[in-house]
Motif scaffolding. Structure first.
Motif, PDB file in Angstrom:
ATOM      1  N   LEU A 148       0.810  -1.207   0.000  1.00  0.00           N
ATOM      2  CA  LEU A 148       0.000   0.000   0.000  1.00  0.00           C
ATOM      3  C   LEU A 148       0.850   1.267   0.000  1.00  0.00           C
ATOM      4  O   LEU A 148       0.347   2.362  -0.280  1.00  0.00           O
ATOM      5  N   ALA A 149       2.123   1.152   0.334  1.00  0.00           N
ATOM      6  CA  ALA A 149       3.022   2.306   0.331  1.00  0.00           C
ATOM      7  C   ALA A 149       3.783   2.459  -0.967  1.00  0.00           C
ATOM      8  O   ALA A 149       4.571   3.396  -1.110  1.00  0.00           O
ATOM      9  N   LEU A 150       3.565   1.552  -1.912  1.00  0.00           N
ATOM     10  CA  LEU A 150       4.267   1.658  -3.192  1.00  0.00           C
ATOM     11  C   LEU A 150       3.761   2.862  -3.975  1.00  0.00           C
ATOM     12  O   LEU A 150       2.588   3.236  -3.861  1.00  0.00           O
ATOM     13  N   PRO A 151       4.598   3.470  -4.788  1.00  0.00           N
ATOM     14  CA  PRO A 151       4.149   4.623  -5.583  1.00  0.00           C
ATOM     15  C   PRO A 151       3.180   4.189  -6.667  1.00  0.00           C
ATOM     16  O   PRO A 151       3.010   3.012  -6.956  1.00  0.00           O
ATOM     17  N   PHE A 152       2.548   5.186  -7.280  1.00  0.00           N
ATOM     18  CA  PHE A 152       1.560   4.926  -8.310  1.00  0.00           C
ATOM     19  C   PHE A 152       2.250   4.635  -9.635  1.00  0.00           C
ATOM     20  O   PHE A 152       3.252   5.251  -9.975  1.00  0.00           O
ATOM     21  N   ASP A 153       1.673   3.702 -10.378  1.00  0.00           N
ATOM     22  CA  ASP A 153       2.180   3.440 -11.718  1.00  0.00           C
ATOM     23  C   ASP A 153       1.841   4.576 -12.662  1.00  0.00           C
ATOM     24  O   ASP A 153       2.593   4.898 -13.568  1.00  0.00           O
TER      25      ASP A 153
END
Length: 605
Positions: A148-153
C-alpha cells in the motif's frame, strides 16, 4: 516513513493535474520479504486435524487453500521483483508493477485471513491454528501493508498532500487501463502464448469446479478475483487480448480445444453436469446479448424463449407424458424448438418493439410471466391438456445421434465419458454455433445497425436505418438462439416444469440472472456473457448455503461492479471510453485567428 513530494511537471498520462509520487524503495523490499515468508509458510501445517476441508495438516507440500495462498504469494513476489527492475521480469508487467503488486498482496492476505477465520470458527478457536498459518498470515500482512506504500504506476490527481491507503487501493482499480503493448515476437511464439493462456484458463476453471466444500471455493474466488485484476493492471491481460485479436481464429480454436478437454479432466460426473448447465446458461446469456448488448433492447422476459424451445422439444421427443404421439429425431426436435422460439419472438416483438426503454421492459416482463402462467394452466382443468400443468413434461428420453446413445458411458482413448460429459460435448457444439452466429451478425451490416440503434435510435433512423425492422431481427435471432439451448436443456434435465422459467428465483436460469450475466460479463462482447454466465451459475452451485441470500449477494456484487468496473469484466473499447475518464476534451481544440499579432487557443467547453 516515505517522503511525499509533489511534481507539477506535465505528463504524457491521460490524467491531468498535479501528481503525487511516493518514492518508497523500502516498501518494495518489505513486500518482497513478506510475500516470500507467506510463500514459505504454505509448506507448513496450518491445522492439526483433517476435519477442515482440504489436507492442511501435512508439512512439506501445500494442499487445498494452501495452494491458493501459494499462488497469490508467488504472483506478489514476481510482480514486486519486476518492479524492482530484476532483469528478465519486465515482460510480466508492461503496464506497471505497483498496482498489480498491491492487488495480489491484498488478495493473498484476504485468502489467508479468511482461511484462518474459517478454521477458528469451525474447529472452535484460534488454538486450532498451527504455526504455519501464523507465519503465512504475518508474511501476507507485511506484504499487503508494504504494498500500500508503493508509488503509483500512473499519475494520480492530488486533492491533498497524502491520498491515503484507501485512495491507493481505489486508484489501483479505477485508473485508466494499461495500454496494449505491441508484441515483437514471431508468430509461432504468439500462438504458443495464446495456447498457454487458454490452457491456464482450463486449469483454473477445472480447479474451481472441482473444489469440494464452501471454504475452498470462497478462497478460490478471493484469489482468482484479486490475481486476475492484478494481472489486468499489470498489462498481461491486455497483451494477451491483443494477441487474441491478432490471431482471432487461432484463439477461437484454442478456446474450443480447451473446452473439449474439460470432460476428460473430470472423474466425478456431477462436475461435468455443472459444466453442461454452465454452457446452457452461458449460451442463453450470449443470445440475450444480441438483444441487450448489441441492439440495446431491455428484455426482462427472455427466459420464456428458453422455455418455448424446451417445451417444444419435449413435446416431440416421444416421451409418454407428451400429448403428441410423435418422436422426432434429435436434430428435428432442435429445429422445431428453435423455430417455435423464432415464431414467438416475431409474434411478441412485432407489436411491442415500437415501444422504448422502460415500457418495452415492462411488456417483455409481462410476456415472461404470461408464458409461465399459460404452461401452468394447460393442465386439462384450467385449459387444454398440453403441458401437464405444474407437473411438467417428464421422462424425456436421452438423445441418440448416429447410433450413439448419450445416456450411456463412452470410452475414448482410455477415458470414460459419462452421460453428463456426453451432453457437455453436445452442448459445446451448439455453443460454437451460437458464438459463430453472434460474431458474424455483430460484424455484419445488420450488426452495425444494431449498435447504431443502441447508441441513438433517433439519429440512426435519420440516417436511413429502419429501426423497427432491425430491432425485430435482433429479437427474433435472440429468441432462436435461446430455443436451441432450450432443446438441449430439456434432454439434459429429463423434464421441463413451469417453475424453471421465472423472472427471478434462487436458481438459474431466470431472466434476472441472464441479464446480470450479460452486464457482469460485458455487453456487446463474445466472451463476456460466457464468463458472466459461468460465474453466476457456478457460484450458486458451489455455495448452496447462501440459497436464501443469493439475490442479495448478486445485488451487492452488481453495485460494486458498477462502481469499479461499469463496462463489465470483459469490455470492448467503446465501453471503456464511455465509462472512464480518459482526460481527453469532449470537444476538440479550436484554433482562433491571431488578434493583434498574438495567437490564442480556445478549448471547447
Amino acid at each position: 516513513m516515505a517522503t511525499i513530494t509533489k511534481n507539477p511537471a506535465p505528463s504524457n498520462d491521460a490524467t491531468p493535474g498535479p501528481l503525487v509520487k511516493l518514492p518508497a524503495p523500502g516498501a518494495r523490499l518489505a513486500t518482497i520479504a513478506g510475500s516470500a515468508v507467506a510463500l514459505a509458510g504454505t509448506f507448513m501445517a496450518w491445522t492439526w486435524t483433517s476435519e477442515f476441508p482440504g489436507d492442511l495438516t501435512v508439512t512439506g507440500y501445500p494442499a487445498g487453500l494452501q495452494v491458493l495462498v501459494l499462488i497469490g504469494a508467488a504472483l506478489t513476489l514476481l510482480f514486486a521483483l519486476s518492479g524492482q527492475g530484476i532483469r528478465g521480469l519486465g515482460w510480466l508487467t508492461p503496464g506497471g508493477a505497483n498496482a498489480a503488486t498491491r492487488l495480489t498482496a491484498l488478495g493473498t492476505l484476504g485468502t489467508i485471513g479468511y482461511t484462518m477465520g474459517a478454521i477458528a470458527a469451525e474447529l472452535g478457536g484460534v488454538v486450532n491454528l498451527e504455526p504455519g498459518a501464523w507465519i503465512t498470515g504475518i508474511g501476507a500482512l507485511i506484504a499487503a501493508v508494504a504494498a500500500l506504500a508503493l508509488p503509483f504506476d500512473q499519475p494520480y490527481p492530488a486533492d491533498d498532500s497524502d491520498p491515503g491507503a484507501w485512495a491507493r487501493f481505489r486508484h489501483s482499480l479505477t485508473a485508466p487501463a494499461a495500454p496494449r503493448v505491441s508484441s515483437k515476437l514471431p508468430s509461432w511464439a504468439e500462438i504458443l502464448i495464446i495456447v498457454a493462456g487458454f490452457a491456464l484458463a482450463l486449469i483454473v476453471f477445472t480447479y474451481g469446479i472441482g473444489t469440494e466444500g464452501a471454504e475452498p471455493f470462497i478462497g478460490f474466488l478471493i484469489t482468482v478475483g484479486f490475481c486476475f485484476t492484478g494481472a489486468n493492471r499489470a498489462g498481461v491481460v491486455s497483451r494477451l487480448t491483443a494477441l487474441t485479436h491478432k490471431h482471432r481464429n487461432v484463439a477461437l480454436t484454442a478456446a474450443f480445444a480447451a473446452a473439449l478437454c474439460f470432460p476428460l479432466t473430470q472423474d466425478n460426473d456431477y462436475f461435468a453436469l455443472i459444466g453442461t448447465n454452465i454452457l446452457i446458461f452461458a449460451t442463453v446469456a450470449l443470445g440475450l446479448n444480441v438483444v441487450v448488448g448489441l441492439a440495446g433492447l431491455l428484455d426482462l422476459g427472455y427466459v420464456a424463449f428458453l422455455g418455448v424451445g424446451a417445451y417444444t422439444a419435449a413435446l416431440v421427443s416421444g416421451t409418454s407424458s407428451s400429448v403428441f404421439d410423435v418422436q422426432f429425431p434429435f436434430w428435428a426436435a432442435v429445429l422445431t424448438g428453435a423455430g417455435a422460439s423464432l415464431v414467438f419472438g416475431v409474434v411478441i416483438g412485432a407489436p411491442t418493439l415500437r415501444l422504448r426503454g422502460d415500457y418495452l421492459a415492462i411488456v417483455t416482463l409481462g410476456f415472461g410471466e404470461i408464458f409461465r402462467i399459460t404452461v401452468n394452466n394447460l393442465n386439462g382443468k384450467a385449459g387444454p391438456d398440453v403441458t401437464n400443468g405444474s407437473q411438467g413434461i417428464t421422462q424425456i428420453p436421452d438423445v441418440v445421434l448416429f447410433g450413439w446413445d448419450l445416456g450411456q458411458p463412452l470410452d475414448i482413448a482410455g477415458f470414460t465419458l459419462g452421460r453428463n460429459a456426453n451432453y457437455f460435448l453436445l452442448m459445446l457444439f451448439f455453443t460454437v454455433i451460437v458464438v459463430t452466429v453472434f460474431r458474424r451478425s455483430g460484424e455484419s451490416r445488420i450488426g452495425r445497425a444494431w449498435v447504431a440503434i443502441r447508441e441513438d435510435e433517433t439519429a440512426a433512423t435519420a440516417m436511413g436505418i429502419n429501426g423497427f425492422r432491425v430491432k425485430l431481427i435482433a429479437f427474433a435471432l435472440g429468441a432462436t438462439l435461446a430455443g436451441l439451448a432450450g432443446a438441449v436443456q430439456a434432454h439434459v434435465s429429463y423434464s421441463v416444469t413451469p417453475d424453471s422459467y421465472k423472472f427471478a428465483s434462487t436458481a438459474p436460469p431466470n431472466s434476472a440472472f441472464l441479464l446480470a450475466a450479460v452486464i457482469l460479463g460485458g455487453m456487446g462482447t463474445v466472451s463476456g456473457p460466457l464468463i458472466g454466465g459461468a460465474l453466476l451459475f457456478l457460484i450458486p452451485a458451489k455455495l448452496s448455503f447462501m440459497e436464501n441470500y443469493q439475490l442479495l449477494a448478486f445485488g451487492l456484487a452488481l453495485i460494486i461492479l458498477m462502481r469499479f468496473r461499469p463496462e463489465g469484466i470483459i469490455a470492448d473499447r467503446r465501453k471503456q471510453l464511455e465509462f472512464h475518464d480518459t482526460g481527453q476534451l469532449d470537444v476538440p481544440e479550436q484554433r482562433l485567428p491571431p488578434e493583434g499579432g498574438v495567437s490564442a487557443t480556445k478549448a471547447g467547453a
